[in-house]
Design a protein around this motif. Structure first.
Motif, mmCIF file in Angstrom:
data_model
loop_
_atom_site.group_PDB
_atom_site.id
_atom_site.type_symbol
_atom_site.label_atom_id
_atom_site.label_comp_id
_atom_site.label_asym_id
_atom_site.label_seq_id
_atom_site.Cartn_x
_atom_site.Cartn_y
_atom_site.Cartn_z
ATOM 1 N N ALA A 63 31.377 -12.282 -52.565
ATOM 2 C CA ALA A 63 30.489 -12.835 -51.223
ATOM 3 C C ALA A 63 30.314 -11.439 -50.245
ATOM 4 C CB ALA A 63 30.882 -14.027 -50.857
ATOM 5 N N GLY A 64 31.149 -10.602 -50.398
ATOM 6 C CA GLY A 64 31.146 -9.634 -49.193
ATOM 7 C C GLY A 64 32.136 -9.853 -48.129
ATOM 8 N N TYR A 65 31.775 -10.665 -47.359
ATOM 9 C CA TYR A 65 32.743 -11.095 -45.996
ATOM 10 C C TYR A 65 32.047 -12.351 -45.325
ATOM 11 C CZ TYR A 65 29.028 -9.214 -43.017
ATOM 12 O OH TYR A 65 27.728 -8.910 -42.161
ATOM 13 N N LEU A 66 32.986 -12.939 -44.429
ATOM 14 C CA LEU A 66 32.655 -14.136 -43.607
ATOM 15 C C LEU A 66 32.940 -13.580 -42.384
ATOM 16 C CD1 LEU A 66 34.244 -16.964 -45.793
ATOM 17 C CD2 LEU A 66 31.884 -16.368 -45.915
ATOM 18 N N PHE A 67 32.206 -14.248 -41.358
ATOM 19 C CA PHE A 67 32.420 -13.668 -40.187
ATOM 20 C C PHE A 67 32.326 -15.095 -39.107
ATOM 21 C CE2 PHE A 67 30.261 -12.249 -36.063
ATOM 22 C CZ PHE A 67 31.268 -11.074 -35.534
ATOM 23 N N ALA A 68 33.020 -14.914 -38.015
ATOM 24 C CA ALA A 68 33.296 -15.809 -36.812
ATOM 25 C C ALA A 68 33.292 -15.462 -35.659
ATOM 26 C CB ALA A 68 34.130 -16.860 -37.197
ATOM 27 N N LYS A 69 32.485 -15.618 -34.603
ATOM 28 C CA LYS A 69 32.524 -15.241 -33.593
ATOM 29 C C LYS A 69 32.688 -16.274 -32.394
ATOM 30 C CE LYS A 69 30.010 -12.271 -29.861
ATOM 31 N NZ LYS A 69 28.690 -11.418 -29.544
ATOM 32 N N LYS A 70 33.670 -16.346 -31.511
ATOM 33 C CA LYS A 70 33.802 -17.510 -30.716
ATOM 34 C C LYS A 70 34.309 -17.149 -29.216
ATOM 35 C CE LYS A 70 32.954 -20.766 -33.743
ATOM 36 N NZ LYS A 70 31.652 -21.688 -33.495
ATOM 37 N N GLN A 71 33.925 -17.817 -28.300
ATOM 38 C CA GLN A 71 34.206 -17.571 -26.919
ATOM 39 C C GLN A 71 35.152 -18.888 -26.261
ATOM 40 O OE1 GLN A 71 30.789 -16.517 -25.147
ATOM 41 N NE2 GLN A 71 31.343 -15.646 -23.511
ATOM 42 N N GLY A 72 36.019 -18.291 -25.368
ATOM 43 C CA GLY A 72 36.977 -19.115 -24.794
ATOM 44 C C GLY A 72 37.469 -18.630 -23.413
ATOM 45 N N ASP A 73 38.466 -19.591 -22.727
ATOM 46 C CA ASP A 73 39.091 -19.107 -21.679
ATOM 47 C C ASP A 73 40.181 -18.204 -22.034
ATOM 48 O OD1 ASP A 73 37.486 -20.614 -19.966
ATOM 49 O OD2 ASP A 73 38.564 -22.639 -20.155
ATOM 50 N N SER A 74 40.642 -18.051 -23.003
ATOM 51 C CA SER A 74 41.784 -17.139 -23.188
ATOM 52 C C SER A 74 41.407 -16.385 -24.636
ATOM 53 C CB SER A 74 43.262 -17.805 -23.239
ATOM 54 O OG SER A 74 43.057 -18.687 -24.165
ATOM 55 N N PHE A 75 42.007 -15.683 -24.735
ATOM 56 C CA PHE A 75 41.938 -14.893 -26.299
ATOM 57 C C PHE A 75 42.530 -15.701 -27.268
ATOM 58 C CE2 PHE A 75 41.400 -10.809 -23.979
ATOM 59 C CZ PHE A 75 40.244 -10.459 -24.499
ATOM 60 N N GLU A 76 43.685 -16.558 -27.036
ATOM 61 C CA GLU A 76 44.408 -17.400 -28.047
ATOM 62 C C GLU A 76 43.293 -18.792 -28.254
ATOM 63 O OE1 GLU A 76 45.610 -16.288 -25.138
ATOM 64 O OE2 GLU A 76 47.612 -15.319 -25.461
ATOM 65 N N GLU A 77 42.510 -19.092 -27.319
ATOM 66 C CA GLU A 77 41.644 -20.148 -27.724
ATOM 67 C C GLU A 77 40.454 -19.698 -28.603
ATOM 68 O OE1 GLU A 77 38.525 -23.316 -25.356
ATOM 69 O OE2 GLU A 77 39.765 -21.901 -24.051
ATOM 70 N N ALA A 78 40.051 -18.621 -28.239
ATOM 71 C CA ALA A 78 38.852 -17.966 -29.078
ATOM 72 C C ALA A 78 39.342 -17.750 -30.432
ATOM 73 C CB ALA A 78 38.390 -16.735 -28.361
ATOM 74 N N ILE A 79 40.693 -16.977 -30.608
ATOM 75 C CA ILE A 79 40.995 -16.752 -31.879
ATOM 76 C C ILE A 79 41.235 -18.141 -32.819
ATOM 77 C CG2 ILE A 79 42.908 -16.019 -33.258
ATOM 78 C CD1 ILE A 79 43.494 -13.892 -30.877
ATOM 79 N N ASP A 80 41.691 -19.165 -32.194
ATOM 80 C CA ASP A 80 41.708 -20.318 -32.883
ATOM 81 C C ASP A 80 40.554 -20.862 -33.174
ATOM 82 O OD1 ASP A 80 44.510 -20.731 -32.681
ATOM 83 O OD2 ASP A 80 44.836 -21.900 -30.849
ATOM 84 N N LEU A 81 39.666 -21.068 -32.395
ATOM 85 C CA LEU A 81 38.296 -21.389 -32.551
ATOM 86 C C LEU A 81 37.601 -20.661 -33.804
ATOM 87 C CD1 LEU A 81 36.701 -21.930 -28.978
ATOM 88 C CD2 LEU A 81 37.354 -23.884 -30.682
ATOM 89 N N SER A 82 37.796 -19.368 -33.805
ATOM 90 C CA SER A 82 37.057 -18.498 -34.905
ATOM 91 C C SER A 82 37.975 -18.812 -36.166
ATOM 92 C CB SER A 82 37.352 -17.178 -34.470
ATOM 93 O OG SER A 82 36.617 -16.442 -33.304
ATOM 94 N N ASN A 83 39.152 -19.044 -36.270
ATOM 95 C CA ASN A 83 40.067 -19.228 -37.431
ATOM 96 C C ASN A 83 39.526 -20.596 -38.032
ATOM 97 O OD1 ASN A 83 41.448 -16.842 -38.078
ATOM 98 N ND2 ASN A 83 42.851 -17.534 -36.544
ATOM 99 N N ASP A 84 39.270 -21.610 -37.174
ATOM 100 C CA ASP A 84 38.820 -22.695 -37.434
ATOM 101 C C ASP A 84 37.504 -22.673 -38.098
ATOM 102 O OD1 ASP A 84 41.115 -24.094 -36.412
ATOM 103 O OD2 ASP A 84 40.082 -24.904 -34.644
ATOM 104 N N ALA A 85 36.443 -21.942 -37.608
ATOM 105 C CA ALA A 85 35.155 -21.870 -38.303
ATOM 106 C C ALA A 85 35.387 -21.140 -39.574
ATOM 107 C CB ALA A 85 34.280 -20.893 -37.094
ATOM 108 N N LEU A 86 36.238 -20.154 -39.799
ATOM 109 C CA LEU A 86 36.512 -19.283 -41.007
ATOM 110 C C LEU A 86 37.170 -20.320 -41.858
ATOM 111 C CD1 LEU A 86 37.695 -15.810 -39.632
ATOM 112 C CD2 LEU A 86 35.603 -16.549 -41.065
#
Length: 100
Positions: A63-86
């Motif tokens: 498939a090539g690649y999968l991508f997620a871009k998320k925004q949050g109050d902290s980098f930890e929150e944004a990383i968690d949200l991106s991982n959930d989407a992935l």
């Protein structure tokens, strides 16, 4: 899985890098064939709240690649949200593979 962490216009703390690598490496439990992951951390408009952005791009065969871009109050929150989407994208991808 090879994981690369990039920060735009700032130097990330080692704890943040370790957190991002640890969380992203857990995606292997959802799909074995992940080749690599690239994490990009950046701050958009530093004067406002909810301005930390995490972009994660994982390379998978066929498939090539999968991508997620998320925004949050902290980098930890944004990383968690991106991982959930992935995680959702990986489970859908696995279901498609099973149907073939």
């Amino acid at each position: 899985m090879n994981i690369n962490v990039n920060a735009v216009h700032f130097t990330p703390d080692q704890k943040l890098v370790d957190f991002a690598v640890k969380k992203t490496s857990k995606l292997d439990t959802f799909f074995d064939g992940i080749i690599s992951a690239e994490i990009i951390l950046k701050v958009e408009k530093p004067e406002i709240a909810n301005n930390k952005v995490a972009e994660i791009k994982i390379s998978i065969p066929a498939a090539g690649y999968l991508f997620a871009k998320k925004q949050g109050d902290s980098f930890e929150e944004a990383i968690d949200l991106s991982n959930d989407a992935l995680k959702k994208q990986l489970t859908k991808f696995k279901e498609k593979l099973k149907e073939k």
